[in-house]
Write a protein that holds these residues in place. Structure first.
Motif, mmCIF file in Angstrom:
data_model
loop_
_atom_site.group_PDB
_atom_site.id
_atom_site.type_symbol
_atom_site.label_atom_id
_atom_site.label_comp_id
_atom_site.label_asym_id
_atom_site.label_seq_id
_atom_site.Cartn_x
_atom_site.Cartn_y
_atom_site.Cartn_z
ATOM 1 N N PHE A 204 0.817 -1.217 0.000
ATOM 2 C CA PHE A 204 0.000 0.000 0.000
ATOM 3 C C PHE A 204 0.852 1.268 0.000
ATOM 4 O O PHE A 204 0.411 2.323 0.446
ATOM 5 C CB PHE A 204 -0.949 -0.008 1.202
ATOM 6 N N ASP A 205 2.075 1.141 -0.490
ATOM 7 C CA ASP A 205 2.918 2.329 -0.605
ATOM 8 C C ASP A 205 2.281 3.347 -1.548
ATOM 9 O O ASP A 205 1.513 2.979 -2.448
ATOM 10 C CB ASP A 205 4.302 1.944 -1.122
ATOM 11 N N PRO A 206 2.592 4.642 -1.371
ATOM 12 C CA PRO A 206 1.962 5.686 -2.193
ATOM 13 C C PRO A 206 2.233 5.498 -3.688
ATOM 14 O O PRO A 206 3.337 5.109 -4.093
ATOM 15 C CB PRO A 206 2.630 6.972 -1.691
ATOM 16 N N THR A 318 -5.500 0.386 9.721
ATOM 17 C CA THR A 318 -4.844 1.604 10.197
ATOM 18 C C THR A 318 -3.445 1.735 9.607
ATOM 19 O O THR A 318 -3.043 2.797 9.128
ATOM 20 C CB THR A 318 -4.762 1.604 11.735
ATOM 21 N N PHE A 319 -2.695 0.640 9.632
ATOM 22 C CA PHE A 319 -1.292 0.691 9.192
ATOM 23 C C PHE A 319 -1.188 0.701 7.666
ATOM 24 O O PHE A 319 -0.249 1.282 7.112
ATOM 25 C CB PHE A 319 -0.532 -0.465 9.819
ATOM 26 N N ALA A 320 -2.157 0.082 6.986
ATOM 27 C CA ALA A 320 -2.193 0.188 5.522
ATOM 28 C C ALA A 320 -2.485 1.627 5.123
ATOM 29 O O ALA A 320 -1.887 2.165 4.178
ATOM 30 C CB ALA A 320 -3.256 -0.749 4.962
ATOM 31 N N TYR A 321 -3.415 2.255 5.831
ATOM 32 C CA TYR A 321 -3.731 3.668 5.566
ATOM 33 C C TYR A 321 -2.499 4.547 5.780
ATOM 34 O O TYR A 321 -2.186 5.418 4.968
ATOM 35 C CB TYR A 321 -4.845 4.131 6.499
ATOM 36 N N MET A 322 -1.802 4.316 6.896
ATOM 37 C CA MET A 322 -0.607 5.119 7.180
ATOM 38 C C MET A 322 0.453 4.902 6.110
ATOM 39 O O MET A 322 1.130 5.850 5.689
ATOM 40 C CB MET A 322 -0.066 4.767 8.562
ATOM 41 N N ALA A 323 0.597 3.653 5.650
ATOM 42 C CA ALA A 323 1.590 3.350 4.615
ATOM 43 C C ALA A 323 1.313 4.114 3.336
ATOM 44 O O ALA A 323 2.239 4.477 2.598
ATOM 45 C CB ALA A 323 1.607 1.851 4.330
ATOM 46 N N SER A 324 0.028 4.370 3.053
ATOM 47 C CA SER A 324 -0.348 5.027 1.793
ATOM 48 C C SER A 324 -0.047 6.516 1.779
ATOM 49 O O SER A 324 -0.109 7.151 0.729
ATOM 50 C CB SER A 324 -1.842 4.810 1.531
ATOM 51 N N GLN A 341 -3.640 10.464 17.004
ATOM 52 C CA GLN A 341 -3.306 11.702 17.706
ATOM 53 C C GLN A 341 -1.822 11.798 18.005
ATOM 54 O O GLN A 341 -1.216 12.873 17.872
ATOM 55 C CB GLN A 341 -4.137 11.784 18.998
ATOM 56 N N ARG A 342 -1.218 10.674 18.398
ATOM 57 C CA ARG A 342 0.205 10.679 18.735
ATOM 58 C C ARG A 342 1.071 11.030 17.542
ATOM 59 O O ARG A 342 2.054 11.779 17.658
ATOM 60 C CB ARG A 342 0.605 9.308 19.294
ATOM 61 N N HIS A 343 0.710 10.520 16.372
ATOM 62 C CA HIS A 343 1.531 10.751 15.181
ATOM 63 C C HIS A 343 1.050 11.939 14.344
ATOM 64 O O HIS A 343 1.700 12.279 13.352
ATOM 65 C CB HIS A 343 1.550 9.488 14.321
ATOM 66 N N GLY A 344 -0.066 12.548 14.732
ATOM 67 C CA GLY A 344 -0.572 13.701 13.982
ATOM 68 C C GLY A 344 -0.903 13.368 12.544
ATOM 69 O O GLY A 344 -0.685 14.183 11.642
ATOM 70 N N ALA A 377 1.879 12.638 5.302
ATOM 71 C CA ALA A 377 3.329 12.429 5.381
ATOM 72 C C ALA A 377 3.742 12.008 6.789
ATOM 73 O O ALA A 377 4.635 11.159 6.961
ATOM 74 C CB ALA A 377 4.065 13.705 4.978
ATOM 75 N N ALA A 378 3.084 12.556 7.810
ATOM 76 C CA ALA A 378 3.385 12.179 9.194
ATOM 77 C C ALA A 378 3.033 10.710 9.434
ATOM 78 O O ALA A 378 3.778 9.976 10.104
ATOM 79 C CB ALA A 378 2.621 13.076 10.163
ATOM 80 N N GLY A 379 1.900 10.287 8.885
ATOM 81 C CA GLY A 379 1.518 8.887 9.012
ATOM 82 C C GLY A 379 2.496 7.967 8.313
ATOM 83 O O GLY A 379 2.860 6.898 8.834
ATOM 84 N N ARG A 380 2.930 8.352 7.136
ATOM 85 C CA ARG A 380 3.896 7.556 6.375
ATOM 86 C C ARG A 380 5.221 7.421 7.137
ATOM 87 O O ARG A 380 5.794 6.335 7.216
ATOM 88 C CB ARG A 380 4.119 8.216 5.009
ATOM 89 N N ARG A 381 5.686 8.527 7.720
ATOM 90 C CA ARG A 381 6.938 8.483 8.495
ATOM 91 C C ARG A 381 6.797 7.553 9.700
ATOM 92 O O ARG A 381 7.688 6.752 9.992
ATOM 93 C CB ARG A 381 7.319 9.888 8.966
ATOM 94 N N ALA A 382 5.671 7.678 10.402
ATOM 95 C CA ALA A 382 5.447 6.836 11.582
ATOM 96 C C ALA A 382 5.381 5.370 11.194
ATOM 97 O O ALA A 382 5.911 4.500 11.908
ATOM 98 C CB ALA A 382 4.156 7.260 12.280
ATOM 99 N N TYR A 383 4.747 5.089 10.058
ATOM 100 C CA TYR A 383 4.665 3.711 9.568
ATOM 101 C C TYR A 383 6.066 3.153 9.297
ATOM 102 O O TYR A 383 6.409 2.046 9.735
ATOM 103 C CB TYR A 383 3.812 3.667 8.307
ATOM 104 N N LEU A 384 6.886 3.901 8.587
ATOM 105 C CA LEU A 384 8.224 3.432 8.231
ATOM 106 C C LEU A 384 9.103 3.248 9.465
ATOM 107 O O LEU A 384 9.918 2.320 9.537
ATOM 108 C CB LEU A 384 8.885 4.408 7.250
ATOM 109 N N ASP A 385 8.930 4.116 10.463
ATOM 110 C CA ASP A 385 9.768 4.051 11.658
ATOM 111 C C ASP A 385 9.339 2.956 12.632
ATOM 112 O O ASP A 385 10.186 2.380 13.330
ATOM 113 C CB ASP A 385 9.743 5.398 12.395
ATOM 114 N N ASN A 386 8.026 2.672 12.687
ATOM 115 C CA ASN A 386 7.522 1.831 13.768
ATOM 116 C C ASN A 386 6.727 0.600 13.351
ATOM 117 O O ASN A 386 6.687 -0.388 14.087
ATOM 118 C CB ASN A 386 6.614 2.665 14.690
#
Length: 425
Positions: A204-206, A318-324, A341-344, A377-386
């Motif tokens: 589900f990458d962009p 949730t994590f597929a959405y963040m990955a996108s 909320q934590r990852h904005g 972009a914040a969600g994508r960063r959080a996904y890649l990091d965590n």
């Protein structure tokens, strides 16, 4: 390591975590065998190209996949669903035991209690330590679905779960709430680990949105909210009918629901009867097309009806959405909202509240494009990091290695003592 995986769901079914885990473990040099069923989820019918038979084996992406029979079902009937779960468990605990190769560790994907019970039995019969991956709490999950109202049945399930939990060498949970639930049941925290779910690597990458997809789903010139996933009682998507009705006067907003489930037909029928032209149901789409729907979305919706179990759950989408790299509209209580909320990476609102959802949609629509892009972009960063595949697979590899090593350590002391004694002499 020689790793045996027991899971009712596997590729080509839309259960991405374990196929990805098995592939990557094999790529890291481990010998991996998966015991699973013939694919039938989420339609309740065996997939074309497959036939329920005593056993079928094939190698897929370096993984030996052993399929055993089950009775397909995905209906509202509690009895038929129970037969579906227990038929796989019975096949796994009989045919699977004989087809399983020697392994150092068994990993059991407990999406349903019967699979955990089968894992407990396979472990005992083959003498293999097991790690239990708990992605659904029983009986809580079936109670939340409305399929279990019997105190006797709940008591029987609780007894079985105690057997399964106590028999496991280690237990992985997917949320902090699940951790607290098991500790409250008397499970030692030292026995627990926390590894979140994840989408398959890169799935589900962009990507750039395709004009053809926009045209096909009438998404051109619209502010698009997309939901992708199961459509059942737990998801509580009936609220979207009221949301769509409230937003009907704004011709620029459209809600697209992609997925299948036992409530899809009735919800789609009611949407048509109510003239909700801004709400469309497009059925389950293949992963690549789902990825394109994400690309065409302005925000991605997750929703679970209010329930004690929902508040300690995190929908895997949730994590597929963040990955996108898209902003999330999270209508789930508790931990899922806390992640957003934590990852904005989006907006969290109360579930099953049409007014709150409408306000959130309008807030996202009125937001400058760059602000929505910053959320994504914040969600994508959080996904890649965590939460990405490589991070989570490494955690599982370490967990499985510890269990295998611990068992070896229990066998070795007398041998080591003999060596030490011989050296001393």
């Amino acid at each position: 390591m020689r790793i045996l995986i027991l899971t009712q769901f596997y590729d080509p079914e839309p259960a991405f975590k374990f196929p990805d885990l098995a592939r990557q473990l094999a790529a890291r040099g481990h010998r991996v065998q998966v015991i699973t069923g013939f694919p039938c989820y989420p339609f309740g019918k065996t997939y074309a190209g497959y036939r329920q038979s005593l056993c079928q084996e094939h190698v897929l992406d370096g993984v030996l996949v052993t399929r055993v029979p089950q009775v397909p079902d995905h209906s509202r009937s509690a009895i038929r669903r129970a037969i579906y779960y227990f038929s796989f468990a019975l096949s796994a605990a009989t045919i699977g035991v004989f087809k399983a190769r020697q392994a150092d560790v068994l990993l059991v994907y407990q999406s349903a209690m019967p699979t955990g019970l089968a894992g407990w039995l396979v472990s005992r019969l083959r003498g293999i330590p097991y790690v239990l991956d708990v992605v659904d709490l029983w009986p809580e999950s079936v109670q939340a679905s409305g399929m279990l109202n019997s105190r006797v049945a709940s008591g029987a399930i609780n007894f079985a779960m105690s057997l399964i939990y106590n028999g496991a060498n280690r237990i992985n949970v997917i949320t902090d709430g699940y951790w607290r639930n098991l500790v409250a049941r008397g499970i030692s925290p030292l026995k627990l680990s926390l590894i979140h779910c994840w989408p398959a690597e890169g799935l589900f990458d962009p990507v750039a949105p395709q004009p053809a997809i926009r045209r096909e789903y009438c998404m051109e010139g619209k502010f698009n909210i997309v939901y992708a996933g199961a459509i059942g009682p737990v998801q509580g998507l009936r609220v979207l009918l009221d949301v769509a009705e409230r937003l009907l006067s704004d011709k620029t907003i459209q809600i697209t629901v992609a997925g299948e489930g036992i409530q899809r037909v009735e919800l789609e029928k009611e949407a048509i009867e109510r003239g909700l032209t801004n709400l469309q149901f497009v059925g389950r789409r293949p992963p690549e097309e789902t990825r394109q729907l994400y690309a065409c979305a302005d925000a991605l919706l997750a929703h679970l009806k209010p329930d004690p179990l929902s508040s300690i759950s995190i929908p895997s989408k949730t994590f597929a959405y963040m990955a996108s790299g898209k902003p999330l509209l999270m209508a789930v209580e508790g931990e899922a909202a806390a992640i957003v909320q934590r990852h904005g990476c989006g907006i969290a609102v109360a579930p099953s509240n049409a007014a709150a959802l409408c306000r959130a949609v309008c807030k996202l629509q009125d937001m400058p494009t760059q602000d929505r892009e910053a959320m994504g972009a914040a969600g994508r960063r959080a996904y890649l990091d965590n939460y990405c595949s490589s991070v989570q697979v490494a955690k599982f590899e370490n967990l499985l290695g510890k269990v295998s090593g611990e068992v070896l350590a229990e066998v070795r002391p007398s041998h080591l003592n003999r060596e030490q004694h011989a050296t001393a002499l």
